[in-house]
Design an enzyme around this catalytic site. Structure first.
Site, PDB file in Angstrom:
ATOM      1  N   SER A 141       0.864  -1.197   0.000  1.00  0.00           N
ATOM      2  CA  SER A 141       0.000   0.000   0.000  1.00  0.00           C
ATOM      3  C   SER A 141       0.893   1.237   0.000  1.00  0.00           C
ATOM      4  O   SER A 141       2.015   1.189   0.524  1.00  0.00           O
ATOM      5  CB  SER A 141      -0.864   0.011   1.263  1.00  0.00           C
ATOM      6  OG  SER A 141      -1.460   1.281   1.436  1.00  0.00           O
ATOM      7  N   TYR A 154      -1.418  -1.034  10.248  1.00  0.00           N
ATOM      8  CA  TYR A 154      -1.528  -1.302   8.800  1.00  0.00           C
ATOM      9  C   TYR A 154      -0.274  -0.808   8.066  1.00  0.00           C
ATOM     10  O   TYR A 154       0.303  -1.519   7.237  1.00  0.00           O
ATOM     11  CB  TYR A 154      -2.783  -0.603   8.276  1.00  0.00           C
ATOM     12  CG  TYR A 154      -3.116  -0.865   6.832  1.00  0.00           C
ATOM     13  CD1 TYR A 154      -3.689  -2.075   6.434  1.00  0.00           C
ATOM     14  CD2 TYR A 154      -2.863   0.089   5.850  1.00  0.00           C
ATOM     15  CE1 TYR A 154      -4.015  -2.305   5.099  1.00  0.00           C
ATOM     16  CE2 TYR A 154      -3.187  -0.133   4.522  1.00  0.00           C
ATOM     17  CZ  TYR A 154      -3.760  -1.336   4.147  1.00  0.00           C
ATOM     18  OH  TYR A 154      -4.080  -1.569   2.825  1.00  0.00           O
ATOM     19  N   LYS A 158       2.479  -3.043   5.957  1.00  0.00           N
ATOM     20  CA  LYS A 158       2.740  -2.855   4.520  1.00  0.00           C
ATOM     21  C   LYS A 158       4.193  -2.447   4.276  1.00  0.00           C
ATOM     22  O   LYS A 158       4.792  -2.842   3.268  1.00  0.00           O
ATOM     23  CB  LYS A 158       1.766  -1.828   3.937  1.00  0.00           C
ATOM     24  CG  LYS A 158       0.301  -2.273   3.994  1.00  0.00           C
ATOM     25  CD  LYS A 158       0.054  -3.569   3.233  1.00  0.00           C
ATOM     26  CE  LYS A 158      -1.414  -3.925   3.131  1.00  0.00           C
ATOM     27  NZ  LYS A 158      -1.671  -5.129   2.356  1.00  0.00           N
TER      28      LYS A 158
HETATM   29  P1  NAP Z   1     -11.322  -6.489   0.766  1.00  0.00           P
HETATM   30  O1  NAP Z   1     -12.346  -6.034  -0.235  1.00  0.00           O
HETATM   31  O2  NAP Z   1     -11.632  -6.366   2.223  1.00  0.00           O
HETATM   32  O3  NAP Z   1     -10.922  -8.007   0.396  1.00  0.00           O
HETATM   33  C1  NAP Z   1      -9.988  -8.692   1.179  1.00  0.00           C
HETATM   34  C2  NAP Z   1     -10.114 -10.162   0.913  1.00  0.00           C
HETATM   35  O4  NAP Z   1      -9.196 -10.852   1.776  1.00  0.00           O
HETATM   36  C3  NAP Z   1     -11.513 -10.709   1.220  1.00  0.00           C
HETATM   37  O5  NAP Z   1     -11.876 -11.654   0.259  1.00  0.00           O
HETATM   38  C4  NAP Z   1     -11.320 -11.331   2.596  1.00  0.00           C
HETATM   39  O6  NAP Z   1     -12.218 -12.382   2.870  1.00  0.00           O
HETATM   40  C5  NAP Z   1      -9.918 -11.883   2.475  1.00  0.00           C
HETATM   41  N1  NAP Z   1      -9.304 -12.120   3.777  1.00  0.00           N
HETATM   42  C6  NAP Z   1      -9.348 -11.328   4.871  1.00  0.00           C
HETATM   43  N2  NAP Z   1      -8.674 -11.899   5.884  1.00  0.00           N
HETATM   44  C7  NAP Z   1      -8.189 -13.076   5.422  1.00  0.00           C
HETATM   45  C8  NAP Z   1      -7.439 -14.138   5.988  1.00  0.00           C
HETATM   46  N3  NAP Z   1      -7.020 -14.102   7.260  1.00  0.00           N
HETATM   47  N4  NAP Z   1      -7.136 -15.216   5.213  1.00  0.00           N
HETATM   48  C9  NAP Z   1      -7.564 -15.286   3.936  1.00  0.00           C
HETATM   49  N5  NAP Z   1      -8.288 -14.321   3.329  1.00  0.00           N
HETATM   50  C10 NAP Z   1      -8.602 -13.234   4.068  1.00  0.00           C
HETATM   51  O7  NAP Z   1      -9.945  -5.696   0.575  1.00  0.00           O
HETATM   52  P2  NAP Z   1      -9.306  -5.055  -0.751  1.00  0.00           P
HETATM   53  O8  NAP Z   1      -9.581  -3.612  -0.714  1.00  0.00           O
HETATM   54  O9  NAP Z   1      -9.655  -5.863  -1.934  1.00  0.00           O
HETATM   55  O10 NAP Z   1      -7.752  -5.240  -0.396  1.00  0.00           O
HETATM   56  C11 NAP Z   1      -6.949  -6.261  -0.965  1.00  0.00           C
HETATM   57  C12 NAP Z   1      -5.498  -5.938  -0.633  1.00  0.00           C
HETATM   58  O11 NAP Z   1      -5.157  -4.662  -1.185  1.00  0.00           O
HETATM   59  C13 NAP Z   1      -5.217  -5.833   0.858  1.00  0.00           C
HETATM   60  O12 NAP Z   1      -3.959  -6.373   1.161  1.00  0.00           O
HETATM   61  C14 NAP Z   1      -5.207  -4.337   1.107  1.00  0.00           C
HETATM   62  O13 NAP Z   1      -4.439  -3.987   2.238  1.00  0.00           O
HETATM   63  C15 NAP Z   1      -4.596  -3.851  -0.185  1.00  0.00           C
HETATM   64  N6  NAP Z   1      -4.873  -2.442  -0.465  1.00  0.00           N
HETATM   65  C16 NAP Z   1      -6.164  -2.014  -0.663  1.00  0.00           C
HETATM   66  C17 NAP Z   1      -6.380  -0.668  -0.927  1.00  0.00           C
HETATM   67  C18 NAP Z   1      -7.745  -0.110  -1.158  1.00  0.00           C
HETATM   68  O14 NAP Z   1      -7.855   1.112  -1.311  1.00  0.00           O
HETATM   69  N7  NAP Z   1      -8.791  -0.908  -1.241  1.00  0.00           N
HETATM   70  C19 NAP Z   1      -5.292   0.213  -0.969  1.00  0.00           C
HETATM   71  C20 NAP Z   1      -4.012  -0.265  -0.765  1.00  0.00           C
HETATM   72  C21 NAP Z   1      -3.821  -1.603  -0.518  1.00  0.00           C
HETATM   73  P3  NAP Z   1     -13.656 -12.063   3.544  1.00  0.00           P
HETATM   74  O15 NAP Z   1     -14.288 -11.011   2.700  1.00  0.00           O
HETATM   75  O16 NAP Z   1     -14.368 -13.351   3.477  1.00  0.00           O
HETATM   76  O17 NAP Z   1     -13.359 -11.580   4.933  1.00  0.00           O
END
Ligand code: NAP
Length: 246
Positions: A141, A154, A158
């Site tokens: 991130s 967080y 990261k």
């Molecule tokens: P999200 O919509 O919350 O999706 C996260 C996924 O990870 C969900 O399918 C969740 O399953 C699964 N998960 C959570 N805990 C887990 C565990 N212990 N073991 C296995 N699976 C698990 O998040 P996202 O926004 O797509 O983020 C994906 C990645 O991108 C993350 O690493 C996040 O930090 C990074 N990121 C996101 C953003 C942003 O703006 N969205 C920005 C920078 C980085 P459930 O839904 O079933 O709980």
């Protein structure tokens, strides 16, 4: 179709950015293992991806638990014979100012976001090395580069993931494996849906390209790093952030 007959494992692949990555790699011809903490979500995503004409399976796994990850990698290799591409994407937030942050919130975020990458890489890497074509791609991130008030846990997870990425790049450079990180900015998913509209508007002021990103923007960058086009790229952090961190 740059990844035909390659096998990609995407953690947290059931929804959000992980699902977009799994879809994108499938469009390049890769067979997909969707790992998610929720079995039904993992299986539904795999079913959808199978309809694209590649093989896909959904496996339930809590990526912060060693025994779960070992079992998940075992089942993946039983199903596909190998793993070429590991995308460490699963991640969570438990935000709060440092003085109010509970020790459990620190531990949970570090375990799900950082320890998970150690466990998944440790159990998958011998298969990735043997495959002769290997990619480890970690979803970090911009917060891991810049820090962020209210996200000590967080941001540390990261930042640690970026250092881990570079270490894996150095340890496996001679073994046909590259390791890179992507640092997304603010991407529209369930994670950022929690933000109030006024906060999203404030954030947008700091994004030169003028809008939040889409999961597909991150997936496109992953597809590049996973492909032969990125053969000479390792140990790098690619910011997909609309210019926020330039
Ligand atoms: P999200 O919509 O919350 O999706 C996260 C996924 O990870 C969900 O399918 C969740 O399953 C699964 N998960 C959570 N805990 C887990 C565990 N212990 N073991 C296995 N699976 C698990 O998040 P996202 O926004 O797509 O983020 C994906 C990645 O991108 C993350 O690493 C996040 O930090 C990074 N990121 C996101 C953003 C942003 O703006 N969205 C920005 C920078 C980085 P459930 O839904 O079933 O709980």
């Amino acid at each position: 179709m740059k990844l035909q007959n390659k096998v990609a494992l995407v953690t947290g692949g059931g929804r959000g950015i992980g699902k977009a990555i799994a879809d994108r790699l499938a469009r390049e011809g890769a067979n997909i293992i969707v790992c998610d903490i929720d079995q039904a979500t993992a299986e539904a995503a795999a079913k959808e991806i199978s309809a694209m004409g590649v093989k896909a399976i959904g496996l339930v796994c809590d990526v912060s638990k060693s025994a779960d990850v070992e079992e998940m990698v075992k089942k993946a290799v039983e199903a596909f014979g190998t793993i070429n591409i590991l995308v460490n994407n699963a991640g969570i937030t438990r935000d709060g100012l440092l003085l109010r942050m509970k020790e459990e919130e620190w531990d949970l975020v570090l375990n799900v976001n950082l320890k998970s990458a150690f466990l998944c890489t440790k159990f998958a890497i011998k298969h990735i090395m043997r495959a002769g074509y290997g990619r480890v791609i970690n979803i970090a991130s911009v917060v891991g580069l810049m820090g962020n008030a209210g996200q000590a846990n967080y941001a540390a997870s990261k930042g640690g993931l970026i250092a881990f990425t570079k270490t894996v790049a150095k340890e496996f450079a001679g073994k046909g494996v590259t390791s890179n990180a992507i640092a997304p900015g603010f991407i529209r998913t369930a994670m950022t849906d929690k933000l109030k509209d006024e906060d999203k508007a404030k954030l947008t002021q700091f994004i030169p390209l003028g809008s939040l990103g889409e999961a597909a923007h991150v997936a496109d960058a992953v597809a590049f790093l996973a492909s032969p086009d990125a053969a000479y790229v390792t140990g790098q952090v690619l910011a997909v952030d609309g210019g926020m961190t330039m």
